[in-house]
Design an enzyme around this catalytic site. Structure first.
Site, PDB file in Angstrom:
ATOM      1  N   TYR A  99       0.895  -1.454   0.049  1.00 56.86           N
ATOM      2  CA  TYR A  99      -0.096  -0.098  -0.021  1.00 56.86           C
ATOM      3  C   TYR A  99       0.907   1.345   0.181  1.00 56.86           C
ATOM      4  CZ  TYR A  99      -3.325   3.554   1.771  1.00 56.86           C
ATOM      5  OH  TYR A  99      -3.981   4.859   2.112  1.00 56.86           O
ATOM      6  N   LYS A 149       1.131   4.099  -2.974  1.00 57.77           N
ATOM      7  CA  LYS A 149       0.923   5.419  -2.662  1.00 57.77           C
ATOM      8  C   LYS A 149       2.175   6.294  -3.035  1.00 57.77           C
ATOM      9  CE  LYS A 149      -3.336   5.203  -1.431  1.00 57.77           C
ATOM     10  NZ  LYS A 149      -4.433   5.978  -2.284  1.00 57.77           N
TER      11      LYS A 149
END
Length: 141
Positions: A45, A49
């Site tokens: 994640y 990002k």
């Protein structure tokens, strides 16, 4: 990676031809403070990002000559129902989170929406390739 990075890239590429034709446009991506800080157990994640942070200035350089700005908003801990779906070990206790912020309250979706609305405004036409952190001043702590 697909949801948090590849989809954003493909969406930008799908919409930019019409923006180029019009000679103007705004792309406002949403990343996360985890792109800068990382988070144990959320490596994929955080990496995805962070990829959005690399996508933003690259697209800004490509699209700026066509009147298109590209920016990213990095929310911190925003109070949304999806937080309830996180495993317990990834959830911060609300009082601990608030204690580490300069603004002592829960972040709300409206806080993020206000930042995106600002960047979409014609008055923001000279702001591009930037990352705007919306976290109540949590990152400095």
């Amino acid at each position: 990676m697909d949801i948090n990075l590849t989809t954003r890239y493909r969406t930008c590429r799908a919409f930019t031809p019409a923006m180029i034709e019009r000679g103007r446009g705004r792309i406002n991506n949403v990343s996360s403070v985890n792109a800068r800080l990382g988070r144990a157990g959320l490596t994929a994640y955080s990496t995805a990002k962070a990829g959005v942070l690399g996508l933003t200035p690259s697209l800004a350089r490509e699209l700026g000559p066509h009147g298109i700005t590209v920016n990213t908003v990095l929310p911190g801990a925003i109070q949304v129902p999806a937080e309830n779906d996180l495993p317990a070990h990834h959830r911060a206790r609300p009082e601990d989170q608030i204690a580490r912020q300069c603004v002592p309250r829960h972040g709300q979706p409206e806080d993020v929406a206000a930042a995106i609305t600002f960047l979409a405004n014609p008055n923001a036409s000279f702001i591009t390739a930037q990352s705007l952190t919306v976290d109540g001043g949590w990152m400095p702590h």
